[in-house]
Design a protein around this motif. Structure first.
Motif, PDB file in Angstrom:
ATOM      1  N   PRO A 204       0.815  -1.229   0.000  1.00 21.15           N
ATOM      2  CA  PRO A 204       0.000   0.000   0.000  1.00 21.15           C
ATOM      3  C   PRO A 204       0.841   1.268   0.000  1.00 21.15           C
ATOM      4  O   PRO A 204       1.940   1.313   0.561  1.00 21.15           O
ATOM      5  N   GLY A 205       0.313   2.310  -0.630  1.00 23.60           N
ATOM      6  CA  GLY A 205       0.981   3.596  -0.651  1.00 23.60           C
ATOM      7  C   GLY A 205       0.860   4.309   0.684  1.00 23.60           C
ATOM      8  O   GLY A 205       0.064   3.941   1.543  1.00 23.60           O
ATOM      9  N   PHE A 206       1.652   5.349   0.854  1.00 19.02           N
ATOM     10  CA  PHE A 206       1.616   6.123   2.089  1.00 19.02           C
ATOM     11  C   PHE A 206       1.987   7.573   1.796  1.00 19.02           C
ATOM     12  O   PHE A 206       2.483   7.915   0.723  1.00 19.02           O
ATOM     13  N   GLY A 207       1.718   8.441   2.785  1.00 18.08           N
ATOM     14  CA  GLY A 207       2.018   9.860   2.600  1.00 18.08           C
ATOM     15  C   GLY A 207       1.270  10.431   1.420  1.00 18.08           C
ATOM     16  O   GLY A 207       0.100  10.107   1.183  1.00 18.08           O
ATOM     17  N   ASP A 208       1.951  11.266   0.649  1.00 18.11           N
ATOM     18  CA  ASP A 208       1.283  11.889  -0.494  1.00 18.11           C
ATOM     19  C   ASP A 208       1.218  10.956  -1.703  1.00 18.11           C
ATOM     20  O   ASP A 208       0.799  11.354  -2.786  1.00 18.11           O
ATOM     21  N   GLY A 209       1.594   9.679  -1.495  1.00 16.49           N
ATOM     22  CA  GLY A 209       1.507   8.712  -2.592  1.00 16.49           C
ATOM     23  C   GLY A 209       0.299   7.805  -2.516  1.00 16.49           C
ATOM     24  O   GLY A 209       0.147   6.905  -3.348  1.00 16.49           O
ATOM     25  N   VAL A 210      -0.598   8.039  -1.543  1.00 17.18           N
ATOM     26  CA  VAL A 210      -1.709   7.110  -1.337  1.00 17.18           C
ATOM     27  C   VAL A 210      -2.685   7.064  -2.511  1.00 17.18           C
ATOM     28  O   VAL A 210      -3.405   6.080  -2.673  1.00 17.18           O
ATOM     29  N   SER A 211      -2.713   8.093  -3.327  1.00 18.48           N
ATOM     30  CA  SER A 211      -3.645   8.090  -4.453  1.00 18.48           C
ATOM     31  C   SER A 211      -2.950   7.793  -5.784  1.00 18.48           C
ATOM     32  O   SER A 211      -3.526   7.998  -6.856  1.00 18.48           O
ATOM     33  N   ASN A 212      -1.711   7.296  -5.719  1.00 15.48           N
ATOM     34  CA  ASN A 212      -0.954   6.970  -6.925  1.00 15.48           C
ATOM     35  C   ASN A 212      -0.659   5.472  -6.969  1.00 15.48           C
ATOM     36  O   ASN A 212      -0.415   4.848  -5.929  1.00 15.48           O
ATOM     37  N   TRP A 213      -0.650   4.892  -8.164  1.00 13.90           N
ATOM     38  CA  TRP A 213      -0.513   3.446  -8.311  1.00 13.90           C
ATOM     39  C   TRP A 213       0.488   3.093  -9.409  1.00 13.90           C
ATOM     40  O   TRP A 213       0.474   3.697 -10.482  1.00 13.90           O
ATOM     41  N   VAL A 214       1.334   2.111  -9.129  1.00  9.27           N
ATOM     42  CA  VAL A 214       2.201   1.540 -10.158  1.00  9.27           C
ATOM     43  C   VAL A 214       2.017   0.026 -10.136  1.00  9.27           C
ATOM     44  O   VAL A 214       2.122  -0.617  -9.087  1.00  9.27           O
ATOM     45  N   ILE A 215       1.677  -0.533 -11.283  1.00  5.29           N
ATOM     46  CA  ILE A 215       1.445  -1.968 -11.428  1.00  5.29           C
ATOM     47  C   ILE A 215       2.526  -2.533 -12.335  1.00  5.29           C
ATOM     48  O   ILE A 215       2.723  -2.066 -13.460  1.00  5.29           O
ATOM     49  N   TYR A 216       3.231  -3.526 -11.818  1.00  5.56           N
ATOM     50  CA  TYR A 216       4.290  -4.168 -12.595  1.00  5.56           C
ATOM     51  C   TYR A 216       3.884  -5.613 -12.864  1.00  5.56           C
ATOM     52  O   TYR A 216       3.581  -6.366 -11.938  1.00  5.56           O
ATOM     53  N   MET A 217       3.866  -6.011 -14.131  1.00  4.82           N
ATOM     54  CA  MET A 217       3.466  -7.364 -14.511  1.00  4.82           C
ATOM     55  C   MET A 217       4.699  -8.225 -14.788  1.00  4.82           C
ATOM     56  O   MET A 217       5.530  -7.879 -15.632  1.00  4.82           O
ATOM     57  N   GLN A 218       4.787  -9.314 -14.060  1.00  7.71           N
ATOM     58  CA  GLN A 218       5.928 -10.212 -14.142  1.00  7.71           C
ATOM     59  C   GLN A 218       6.028 -10.860 -15.516  1.00  7.71           C
ATOM     60  O   GLN A 218       5.030 -11.111 -16.178  1.00  7.71           O
ATOM     61  N   GLY A 219       7.268 -11.122 -15.949  1.00 11.85           N
ATOM     62  CA  GLY A 219       7.490 -11.844 -17.185  1.00 11.85           C
ATOM     63  C   GLY A 219       7.677 -13.328 -16.931  1.00 11.85           C
ATOM     64  O   GLY A 219       7.536 -13.807 -15.804  1.00 11.85           O
TER      65      GLY A 219
ATOM     66  N   TRP B  56       4.157   5.210  -3.568  1.00 17.22           N
ATOM     67  CA  TRP B  56       2.930   4.877  -4.295  1.00 17.22           C
ATOM     68  C   TRP B  56       2.413   3.506  -3.855  1.00 17.22           C
ATOM     69  O   TRP B  56       3.145   2.689  -3.285  1.00 17.22           O
ATOM     70  N   ASN B  57       1.157   3.231  -4.153  1.00 14.25           N
ATOM     71  CA  ASN B  57       0.654   1.866  -4.084  1.00 14.25           C
ATOM     72  C   ASN B  57       1.376   1.068  -5.158  1.00 14.25           C
ATOM     73  O   ASN B  57       1.397   1.472  -6.330  1.00 14.25           O
ATOM     74  N   LYS B  58       1.942  -0.069  -4.755  1.00  9.90           N
ATOM     75  CA  LYS B  58       2.770  -0.825  -5.689  1.00  9.90           C
ATOM     76  C   LYS B  58       2.265  -2.269  -5.791  1.00  9.90           C
ATOM     77  O   LYS B  58       2.087  -2.941  -4.783  1.00  9.90           O
ATOM     78  N   ILE B  59       2.051  -2.702  -7.020  1.00 10.55           N
ATOM     79  CA  ILE B  59       1.524  -4.034  -7.302  1.00 10.55           C
ATOM     80  C   ILE B  59       2.518  -4.799  -8.167  1.00 10.55           C
ATOM     81  O   ILE B  59       3.040  -4.269  -9.149  1.00 10.55           O
TER      82      ILE B  59
END
Length: 393
Positions: free
Chosen positions: A62-77, A124-127
């Protein structure tokens, strides 16, 4: 009375700020860089499963601080399979089953919480979307004891993330490496359509520009290989309609034929000497060439020439994209495949126009500078700082 109400409002505001601050401290004290695995809920989407029928999943920080409304999704190869035999082999591997995924994993690079390493996206929220469908998250087909549901997996996980707060995202990035990078290209516009109210939605592709390159040796075999993948997983007719209307639909999996039609801004991080493509995508018929790509000291002058031919072909395809006003690129001569795994790739001392990959991607995403489209053409062989080096020949 109004003064008292204002005073209470000010106190409440301060309380909220303090609470957020404390939560951030707790987050960093108890929330390390090891992130747990979440299996996708099958309550509403019962077939969001891997090749072996096990639930697909992802790792979520989960994101924190001023990054709580931002998201990055990384898809594994993890490559692809295009037949019963090659897919059956993956049923006992993490590329075909969530039963073999690590229960926790390390988040680094574009997914790192280290502000020094990852200044633009650290909070940021990181997936990390775990790969187990072997179809670049495009498949929807059934075979004996093998279930291909990549497209369903993508849609189901996106729905879960929207419910977790991504629907209110201010900024969002869809990214991926290798087969996951190709998935990010193929799903880029669809991802953007999920977030119509977001300020910025863009895609970052890590070593996902797999080439057909008709002028390069092995083009027919590359086309045949990917045609088998798309046919086996049942998604040939779901590839870009604009591409299918002007050429053989089987070729529309290759980025060189579809990137210009993608409306969402995207950024390509590529090596002009991609280790995986050189080794496995039919660049040479020499039976010793694969050993050369795994151990460069075994390469002969003809092997190096095959590498050079590949580098020329890749650069030519990327040069065709320079006219785009929305496609950024960082193309270097380092001999590697994938960049978002260790510091050499993301925040390395190797630079183009005095920028690391991290700096170039950050400036591009936030529109802090003019469009970054750099292709290093200084080295005809893969010789570069902080890279695996080839001998002079």
């Amino acid at each position: 009375m109004e003064t008292n109400i204002q005073t209470m409002a000010d106190h409440f505001k301060k309380l909220v700020i303090c609470l957020v601050f404390v939560m951030n401290i707790i987050h960093h004290q108890v929330h390390g860089e090891r992130v747990g695995f979440n299996k996708v809920s099958l309550t509403y989407v019962t077939n969001a499963v891997c090749l072996d029928g096990s639930p697909a999943g992802y790792y979520y920080d989960p994101g924190f601080g001023d990054g709580v409304s931002n998201w990055v999704i990384y898809m594994q190869g993890g490559g692809w399979c295009g037949s019963n035999g090659s897919c059956r082999y993956r049923l006992t591997q993490e590329t075909g089953s969530s039963n073999y995924k690590n229960q926790t994993m390390y988040f680094g690079q574009i997914r790192s919480e280290n502000q020094t390493e990852n200044p633009d996206f650290y909070n940021w929220n990181k997936i990390f979307l775990a790969y187990c469908d072997s179809s670049s998250l495009m498949g929807d087909a059934d075979h004996p004891n093998i279930t291909s549901r990549g497209a369903v997996i993508f849609d189901a996980i996106m729905q879960e993330l929207l419910e977790k707060g991504m629907a209110n995202a201010t900024n969002a990035i869809l990214s991926g490496g290798s087969a996951g990078g190709l998935a990010a290209i193929l799903h880029c516009d669809g991802f953007r359509s999920l977030l119509p109210n977001s300020s910025r939605v863009k895609c970052v592709i890590d070593s996902g520009f797999f080439i057909h390159a008709p002028q390069l040796h092995g083009a027919e075999k590359r086309a045949e290989y990917f045609a088998n993948v798309s046919a086996y997983h049942g998604f040939t007719n779901n590839l870009a309609p604009s591409c299918r209307s002007r050429m053989n639909a089987n070729l529309c999996i290759f980025p060189e034929y579809i990137l210009k039609d993608i409306q969402t801004p995207l950024f390509l991080v590529e090596s002009a000497f991609d280790e995986y493509q050189l080794g496995y995508h039919y660049v040479s018929d020499d039976p010793n060439f694969l050993n050369c790509t795994k151990n460069l000291t075994l390469c002969t002058p003809s092997h190096f020439q095959s590498m050079k031919d590949y580098g020329v072909a890749l650069r030519e395809k990327l040069e065709e994209l320079r006219g785009s006003t929305s496609i950024g690129m960082f193309v270097h001569p380092c001999y590697r495949h994938g960049h978002f795994y260790e510091k050499l790739g993301w925040n390395a001392s190797y630079k183009l126009k005095n920028k690391t990959i991290a700096q170039a991607v950050g400036d591009w995403f936030f529109d802090r500078s003019s469009l970054f489209q750099e292709i290093d053409t200084d080295n005809v062989y893969p010789l570069a700082r902080n890279c695996t080096k080839l001998p002079n020949i």
